[in-house]
Motif scaffolding. Sequence first.
Motif, mmCIF file in Angstrom:
data_model
loop_
_atom_site.group_PDB
_atom_site.id
_atom_site.type_symbol
_atom_site.label_atom_id
_atom_site.label_comp_id
_atom_site.label_asym_id
_atom_site.label_seq_id
_atom_site.Cartn_x
_atom_site.Cartn_y
_atom_site.Cartn_z
ATOM 1 N N GLU A 125 -14.418 43.970 31.867
ATOM 2 C CA GLU A 125 -15.039 44.980 32.710
ATOM 3 C C GLU A 125 -13.967 45.769 33.463
ATOM 4 O O GLU A 125 -14.102 46.978 33.674
ATOM 5 N N GLY A 126 -12.902 45.087 33.850
ATOM 6 C CA GLY A 126 -11.810 45.783 34.520
ATOM 7 C C GLY A 126 -11.194 46.862 33.652
ATOM 8 O O GLY A 126 -10.954 47.987 34.116
ATOM 9 N N LEU A 127 -10.941 46.560 32.383
ATOM 10 C CA LEU A 127 -10.381 47.564 31.476
ATOM 11 C C LEU A 127 -11.356 48.707 31.237
ATOM 12 O O LEU A 127 -10.958 49.878 31.136
ATOM 13 N N ARG A 128 -12.642 48.370 31.143
ATOM 14 C CA ARG A 128 -13.649 49.427 30.934
ATOM 15 C C ARG A 128 -13.647 50.403 32.114
ATOM 16 O O ARG A 128 -13.641 51.629 31.933
ATOM 17 N N LEU A 129 -13.668 49.863 33.338
ATOM 18 C CA LEU A 129 -13.672 50.723 34.524
ATOM 19 C C LEU A 129 -12.350 51.470 34.667
ATOM 20 O O LEU A 129 -12.326 52.622 35.113
ATOM 21 N N LEU A 130 -11.268 50.822 34.288
ATOM 22 C CA LEU A 130 -9.965 51.471 34.362
ATOM 23 C C LEU A 130 -9.942 52.736 33.522
ATOM 24 O O LEU A 130 -9.500 53.796 33.981
ATOM 25 N N PHE A 131 -10.439 52.628 32.302
ATOM 26 C CA PHE A 131 -10.404 53.776 31.400
ATOM 27 C C PHE A 131 -11.460 54.813 31.790
ATOM 28 O O PHE A 131 -11.228 56.021 31.665
ATOM 29 N N ALA A 132 -12.621 54.357 32.289
ATOM 30 C CA ALA A 132 -13.706 55.287 32.619
ATOM 31 C C ALA A 132 -13.452 56.027 33.931
ATOM 32 O O ALA A 132 -13.776 57.216 34.058
ATOM 33 N N GLU A 133 -12.880 55.332 34.926
ATOM 34 C CA GLU A 133 -12.774 55.917 36.259
ATOM 35 C C GLU A 133 -11.368 56.375 36.630
ATOM 36 O O GLU A 133 -11.202 57.149 37.559
ATOM 37 N N ARG A 134 -10.372 55.861 35.958
ATOM 38 C CA ARG A 134 -8.992 56.253 36.192
ATOM 39 C C ARG A 134 -8.634 56.211 37.680
ATOM 40 O O ARG A 134 -8.372 57.247 38.301
ATOM 41 N N PRO A 135 -8.614 55.020 38.257
ATOM 42 C CA PRO A 135 -8.333 54.896 39.693
ATOM 43 C C PRO A 135 -6.882 55.218 40.020
ATOM 44 O O PRO A 135 -6.034 55.363 39.127
ATOM 45 N N GLU A 156 -3.335 39.715 30.078
ATOM 46 C CA GLU A 156 -3.724 40.641 29.009
ATOM 47 C C GLU A 156 -4.164 41.981 29.592
ATOM 48 O O GLU A 156 -3.876 43.036 29.035
ATOM 49 N N VAL A 157 -4.869 41.934 30.723
ATOM 50 C CA VAL A 157 -5.281 43.183 31.378
ATOM 51 C C VAL A 157 -4.050 43.992 31.769
ATOM 52 O O VAL A 157 -3.998 45.208 31.563
ATOM 53 N N LEU A 158 -3.056 43.330 32.319
ATOM 54 C CA LEU A 158 -1.831 44.019 32.717
ATOM 55 C C LEU A 158 -1.128 44.634 31.518
ATOM 56 O O LEU A 158 -0.685 45.788 31.553
ATOM 57 N N ASP A 159 -1.058 43.885 30.435
ATOM 58 C CA ASP A 159 -0.410 44.386 29.224
ATOM 59 C C ASP A 159 -1.138 45.613 28.679
ATOM 60 O O ASP A 159 -0.513 46.627 28.341
ATOM 61 N N ARG A 160 -2.456 45.541 28.617
ATOM 62 C CA ARG A 160 -3.221 46.682 28.079
ATOM 63 C C ARG A 160 -3.219 47.860 29.041
ATOM 64 O O ARG A 160 -3.272 49.015 28.614
ATOM 65 N N THR A 161 -3.166 47.573 30.343
ATOM 66 C CA THR A 161 -3.081 48.657 31.317
ATOM 67 C C THR A 161 -1.819 49.465 31.103
ATOM 68 O O THR A 161 -1.830 50.696 31.136
ATOM 69 N N ARG A 162 -0.723 48.779 30.857
ATOM 70 C CA ARG A 162 0.532 49.495 30.643
ATOM 71 C C ARG A 162 0.541 50.258 29.328
ATOM 72 O O ARG A 162 1.347 51.161 29.140
ATOM 73 N N ASP A 163 -0.362 49.891 28.402
ATOM 74 C CA ASP A 163 -0.526 50.696 27.193
ATOM 75 C C ASP A 163 -1.237 52.003 27.501
ATOM 76 O O ASP A 163 -1.106 52.983 26.769
ATOM 77 N N MET A 164 -2.040 52.014 28.578
ATOM 78 C CA MET A 164 -2.873 53.169 28.873
ATOM 79 C C MET A 164 -2.319 54.047 29.981
ATOM 80 O O MET A 164 -2.532 55.251 29.987
ATOM 81 N N SER A 165 -1.640 53.460 30.955
ATOM 82 C CA SER A 165 -1.308 54.228 32.145
ATOM 83 C C SER A 165 -0.115 53.639 32.879
ATOM 84 O O SER A 165 0.235 52.474 32.693
ATOM 85 N N ASP A 166 0.467 54.468 33.741
ATOM 86 C CA ASP A 166 1.538 54.006 34.609
ATOM 87 C C ASP A 166 1.069 53.900 36.060
ATOM 88 O O ASP A 166 1.873 53.937 36.982
ATOM 89 N N VAL A 171 -4.300 56.928 21.397
ATOM 90 C CA VAL A 171 -5.661 56.428 21.629
ATOM 91 C C VAL A 171 -5.570 54.923 21.868
ATOM 92 O O VAL A 171 -5.682 54.128 20.924
ATOM 93 N N PRO A 172 -5.346 54.486 23.112
ATOM 94 C CA PRO A 172 -5.053 53.071 23.361
ATOM 95 C C PRO A 172 -6.194 52.128 23.028
ATOM 96 O O PRO A 172 -5.966 51.007 22.587
ATOM 97 N N GLU A 173 -7.440 52.571 23.239
ATOM 98 C CA GLU A 173 -8.554 51.662 22.990
ATOM 99 C C GLU A 173 -8.715 51.321 21.512
ATOM 100 O O GLU A 173 -9.346 50.324 21.163
#
Length: 245
Positions: free
Chosen positions: A36-46, A62-72, A136-138
Amino acid sequence: MTRLLIVEDDPDLALALRVLLTRRGYEVSLAADGREGLRLLFAERPALMLLDLLLPALDGWEVLDRTRDMSDLPVLVLSGLGAVDDRVRALRSGADDFLVKPFAHPELLARIEALLRRAGPRQWAGEAVEEDLRLVPERRAALWQGGEIRLSDIEYRLLQLLVRNRGRVVTTEQLLDQVWDDTTAIGRDRVKFAVLRLRRKLRTAGGPSARDPLEAVRGLGYRYESADRPAARSPGAAAHGTGGG
């Protein structure tokens, strides 16, 4: 209003954090597990994420690793794992700060304010990098000159790192450290062959007339060259070679 994302499975702590931060003028989104954290991260871009490490469904590592794939975006880890090894691992994995539970609210607020103050404009990998390329990280994929390329995790991280440093040489040692988590020189050939595979996929997607954005700089590493600037080739550079270390 600045939006923060809290990824925390303890409902009492999550509620307390939301009340605290809302009173300080932040908008707050809550996620009780990693997916859910990754979903909200990509949808809301906090603007910033507060991340627990021991999470259900998908753990914080894993969330941290995927977050760094998507954003800084800034990531502040909040965890009961207080050992030095855990803190070092989190920081090397891309966390910007680490606060051990339990923590004092004034310290938490100060760290959030400091991270937001230092943060520049955020970049998201799902956005167009340039006219020809979109990550396209997802889907662990890239859109290159109109064609979609499916990439392995290694290939995706390799392309992402080169793109984030476009126009600059990324050394073979840096690639080994940040893509393969290998600080030795033993795996230098794996970089060369991964670049060859990536170059082949880009050529297949773009067609025979497509430009090759991956430049091997002999003895140093590799560089991604954007279409809007000429390749700054050094005398030892080989645009289509397999060199680079």
